[in-house]
Scaffold this active site. Sequence first.
Site, PDB file in Angstrom:
ATOM      1  CG  ASP A   1      13.089  -0.149  -4.480  1.00 59.24           C
ATOM      2  OD1 ASP A   1      12.694   0.930  -4.966  1.00 59.24           O
ATOM      3  OD2 ASP A   1      13.707  -1.008  -5.139  1.00 59.24           O
TER       4      ASP A   1
ATOM      5  CD  GLU B   1       9.128  -3.398  -8.174  1.00 59.77           C
ATOM      6  OE1 GLU B   1       9.877  -2.661  -7.524  1.00 59.77           O
ATOM      7  OE2 GLU B   1       8.794  -3.166  -9.349  1.00 59.77           O
TER       8      GLU B   1
ATOM      9  CD  GLU C   1      17.014   3.134  -4.349  1.00 57.52           C
ATOM     10  OE1 GLU C   1      18.185   2.808  -4.064  1.00 57.52           O
ATOM     11  OE2 GLU C   1      16.727   4.250  -4.838  1.00 57.52           O
TER      12      GLU C   1
ATOM     13  CG  HIS D   1      17.616   7.298 -11.464  1.00 56.26           C
ATOM     14  ND1 HIS D   1      17.371   6.941 -10.164  1.00 56.26           N
ATOM     15  CD2 HIS D   1      16.977   6.396 -12.215  1.00 56.26           C
ATOM     16  CE1 HIS D   1      16.603   5.858 -10.145  1.00 56.26           C
ATOM     17  NE2 HIS D   1      16.352   5.505 -11.383  1.00 56.26           N
TER      18      HIS D   1
ATOM     19  NE  ARG E   1      19.631   9.910  -2.362  1.00 59.50           N
ATOM     20  CZ  ARG E   1      18.483  10.463  -2.710  1.00 59.50           C
ATOM     21  NH1 ARG E   1      17.665   9.828  -3.523  1.00 59.50           N
ATOM     22  NH2 ARG E   1      18.149  11.652  -2.257  1.00 59.50           N
TER      23      ARG E   1
ATOM     24  CG  HIS F   1      16.601  11.444 -12.287  1.00 60.75           C
ATOM     25  ND1 HIS F   1      16.539  12.314 -11.227  1.00 60.75           N
ATOM     26  CD2 HIS F   1      15.777  10.424 -11.980  1.00 60.75           C
ATOM     27  CE1 HIS F   1      15.714  11.822 -10.316  1.00 60.75           C
ATOM     28  NE2 HIS F   1      15.227  10.673 -10.754  1.00 60.75           N
TER      29      HIS F   1
HETATM   30  C1  UD1 Z   1      13.889   8.355  -6.178  1.00 53.21           C
HETATM   31  C2  UD1 Z   1      13.945   7.065  -5.364  1.00 53.21           C
HETATM   32  C3  UD1 Z   1      14.535   5.944  -6.204  1.00 53.21           C
HETATM   33  C4  UD1 Z   1      13.808   5.807  -7.538  1.00 53.21           C
HETATM   34  C5  UD1 Z   1      13.791   7.162  -8.228  1.00 53.21           C
HETATM   35  C6  UD1 Z   1      12.971   7.076  -9.493  1.00 53.21           C
HETATM   36  C7  UD1 Z   1      14.412   7.184  -2.951  1.00 53.21           C
HETATM   37  C8  UD1 Z   1      15.446   7.331  -1.913  1.00 53.21           C
HETATM   38  N1  UD1 Z   1      14.837   7.264  -4.219  1.00 53.21           N
HETATM   39  O1  UD1 Z   1      15.227   8.750  -6.443  1.00 53.21           O
HETATM   40  O2  UD1 Z   1      14.419   4.724  -5.489  1.00 53.21           O
HETATM   41  O3  UD1 Z   1      14.518   4.889  -8.331  1.00 53.21           O
HETATM   42  O4  UD1 Z   1      13.175   8.127  -7.377  1.00 53.21           O
HETATM   43  O5  UD1 Z   1      13.203   8.165 -10.333  1.00 53.21           O
HETATM   44  O6  UD1 Z   1      13.266   7.024  -2.640  1.00 53.21           O
HETATM   45  N2  UD1 Z   1      13.712  16.333  -8.778  1.00 53.21           N
HETATM   46  C9  UD1 Z   1      12.993  17.375  -9.328  1.00 53.21           C
HETATM   47  N3  UD1 Z   1      11.715  17.140  -9.764  1.00 53.21           N
HETATM   48  C10 UD1 Z   1      11.141  15.902  -9.713  1.00 53.21           C
HETATM   49  C11 UD1 Z   1      11.886  14.841  -9.169  1.00 53.21           C
HETATM   50  C12 UD1 Z   1      13.169  15.073  -8.700  1.00 53.21           C
HETATM   51  O7  UD1 Z   1      13.479  18.486  -9.392  1.00 53.21           O
HETATM   52  O8  UD1 Z   1       9.985  15.751 -10.149  1.00 53.21           O
HETATM   53  C13 UD1 Z   1      15.085  16.579  -8.270  1.00 53.21           C
HETATM   54  C14 UD1 Z   1      15.057  17.376  -6.959  1.00 53.21           C
HETATM   55  O9  UD1 Z   1      16.190  18.188  -6.905  1.00 53.21           O
HETATM   56  C15 UD1 Z   1      15.147  16.239  -5.921  1.00 53.21           C
HETATM   57  C16 UD1 Z   1      16.126  15.321  -6.619  1.00 53.21           C
HETATM   58  O10 UD1 Z   1      15.733  15.340  -7.994  1.00 53.21           O
HETATM   59  O11 UD1 Z   1      15.606  16.725  -4.667  1.00 53.21           O
HETATM   60  C17 UD1 Z   1      16.170  13.914  -6.103  1.00 53.21           C
HETATM   61  O12 UD1 Z   1      14.870  13.338  -6.009  1.00 53.21           O
HETATM   62  P1  UD1 Z   1      14.680  12.085  -5.005  1.00 53.21           P
HETATM   63  O13 UD1 Z   1      13.277  11.617  -5.079  1.00 53.21           O
HETATM   64  O14 UD1 Z   1      15.218  12.432  -3.670  1.00 53.21           O
HETATM   65  O15 UD1 Z   1      15.669  10.992  -5.586  1.00 53.21           O
HETATM   66  P2  UD1 Z   1      15.625  10.188  -6.921  1.00 53.21           P
HETATM   67  O16 UD1 Z   1      17.042  10.066  -7.373  1.00 53.21           O
HETATM   68  O17 UD1 Z   1      14.624  10.757  -7.855  1.00 53.21           O
HETATM   69  N1  UDP Z   2      10.454   6.779 -17.680  1.00 52.82           N
HETATM   70  C1  UDP Z   2       9.755   7.839 -18.249  1.00 52.82           C
HETATM   71  N2  UDP Z   2      10.468   8.898 -18.763  1.00 52.82           N
HETATM   72  C2  UDP Z   2      11.829   8.950 -18.723  1.00 52.82           C
HETATM   73  C3  UDP Z   2      12.526   7.877 -18.108  1.00 52.82           C
HETATM   74  C4  UDP Z   2      11.803   6.809 -17.589  1.00 52.82           C
HETATM   75  O1  UDP Z   2       8.521   7.822 -18.323  1.00 52.82           O
HETATM   76  O2  UDP Z   2      12.408   9.945 -19.203  1.00 52.82           O
HETATM   77  C5  UDP Z   2       9.661   5.654 -17.100  1.00 52.82           C
HETATM   78  C6  UDP Z   2      10.080   4.270 -17.515  1.00 52.82           C
HETATM   79  O3  UDP Z   2       9.362   3.835 -18.658  1.00 52.82           O
HETATM   80  C7  UDP Z   2       9.759   3.441 -16.284  1.00 52.82           C
HETATM   81  C8  UDP Z   2       9.933   4.414 -15.117  1.00 52.82           C
HETATM   82  O4  UDP Z   2       9.894   5.707 -15.691  1.00 52.82           O
HETATM   83  O5  UDP Z   2       8.410   3.034 -16.282  1.00 52.82           O
HETATM   84  C9  UDP Z   2      11.230   4.177 -14.408  1.00 52.82           C
HETATM   85  O6  UDP Z   2      11.487   5.234 -13.549  1.00 52.82           O
HETATM   86  P1  UDP Z   2      12.935   5.520 -12.960  1.00 52.82           P
HETATM   87  O7  UDP Z   2      13.981   5.035 -13.891  1.00 52.82           O
HETATM   88  O8  UDP Z   2      12.947   6.958 -12.599  1.00 52.82           O
HETATM   89  O9  UDP Z   2      12.919   4.716 -11.590  1.00 52.82           O
HETATM   90  P2  UDP Z   2      13.287   3.219 -11.160  1.00 52.82           P
HETATM   91  O10 UDP Z   2      12.457   2.292 -11.957  1.00 52.82           O
HETATM   92  O11 UDP Z   2      14.763   3.050 -11.364  1.00 52.82           O
HETATM   93  O12 UDP Z   2      12.963   3.188  -9.715  1.00 52.82           O
END
Ligand code: UD1
Ligand code: UDP
Length: 387
Positions: free
Chosen positions: A96, A118, A132, A214, A216, A246
């Site tokens: 999602d 999923e 999501e 994490h 939103r 995160h």
């Molecule tokens: C995204 C997904 C969420 C998922 C989550 C898993 C969307 C809208 N959100 O949210 O569904 O649960 O990933 O973790 O698709 N950033 C870094 N480096 C990284 C990753 C993130 O610096 O490798 C920082 C950046 O500032 C980025 C911010 O995190 O702009 C947010 O990342 P983003 O993918 O937009 O949202 P997530 O909260 O990670």
């Molecule tokens: N995970 C990881 N390192 C971390 C936190 C989570 O490898 O520090 C793994 C966790 O085991 C799971 C996945 O990341 O498989 C979940 O990712 P996240 O919580 O970012 O996203 P969501 O599942 O909520 O979309």
Amino acid sequence: MKTLLFVFGTRPEAIKCAPVVLKAQKDPRFKVLVCSTGQHREMIRPLFDFFGIKPDFDLDLMKPGQTLVDISMGVMSGLNKILLENKVDGIVVQGDTSSGFIASLVSFYHKIPVIHIEAGLRSGDIFSPFPEEFNRKGTALVAKIHLAPTETAKQNLIHEHYPEKDVFVTGNTGIDALFEVKNKIEARPELNAQFADKYSFLSRDKNLALVTVHRRESFGEPMEQVMSGLLELSRRNDLELLIPLHMNPQVRASAQKIFGDNAKWIDKGETVKPGQSKIWLCEPVDYVPFIYLMDRAHIIITDSGGVQEEAPSLGKPILVAREKTERPEAIEAGTSMLIPLKKDEFIRVATDVLDKKEIYQRMAQAKNPFGDGSASEKILDIVAKHL
Ligand code: UD1
Ligand code: UDP
């Protein structure tokens, strides 16, 4: 032979797509292409290395503090170009995220069948989780094959009038990945020793609470209420907290505001010792050591979808820091509990689970309603037959 293009960009998608990609690469029925949208950068790179997947295309779209519109525009234009230049028979998306949803929309515009891994998770509230809940409903609208992890997810889709012939129950591929990692850790005892050394600052005489947040929709006040509850919990003598943070700047700003000097970062070059802090913060942990930490934890507090699915296999009670969950199976199975995003209620529920042995024991059962590790195999057979 059918050409499948997997499109994903975040940490959980990489973990949950990897077992399917790896199996499909060895399967003579498929040619496999992988597109990383780059929605995540640092958090996804180690996963490509760990699983040995080399993306054929990388849209490299991440920027700090990106908005949903930034992500959407990046995936739209990047994937459009790839589909204009390459012939594919089906696009595979997972879950999602905005990467997955926009990829499915672009595929629809190109009239390429979408395979949704999923599928069918629903909270019933379009704003929770945000965005999501909308993303997965939108993906379902254009998907040809809906791969539901559980019977509940299948029934959600049937209830929305998707034809039963297009909906398949497979289990969650995240459990396939988890089993692979558990086997790897068991086969290589030196890994355990390596991780025990890395986390030797954790006290042996205290219970570990592993925490991730994490979402939103929780940014700002709700997340800070949870963090204030965590700060209070950390004052218990029998508990210490480890919080892999995160990378989202909003999560980090709240952590800094609430924990301040009460928390200690572990990976900033300074040697840390047991007892120096009750709240340890660290960068996101690589997947294999994260599984080690889940296994070592006494309790897990999280708003993560993937962690909610994994923890029951490890027999760990999960407190889900969310108003609503689209994963009711773990609650029904008794392994997880929703925990309110209000400091006092949060502390009350957490304290009950920590102090009342009968509640803790009931939740700490290793019974996983999300899958048995065979989802990827089932998915490939379904795709080969129905695409
Ligand atoms: C995204 C997904 C969420 C998922 C989550 C898993 C969307 C809208 N959100 O949210 O569904 O649960 O990933 O973790 O698709 N950033 C870094 N480096 C990284 C990753 C993130 O610096 O490798 C920082 C950046 O500032 C980025 C911010 O995190 O702009 C947010 O990342 P983003 O993918 O937009 O949202 P997530 O909260 O990670
Ligand atoms: N995970 C990881 N390192 C971390 C936190 C989570 O490898 O520090 C793994 C966790 O085991 C799971 C996945 O990341 O498989 C979940 O990712 P996240 O919580 O970012 O996203 P969501 O599942 O909520 O979309």
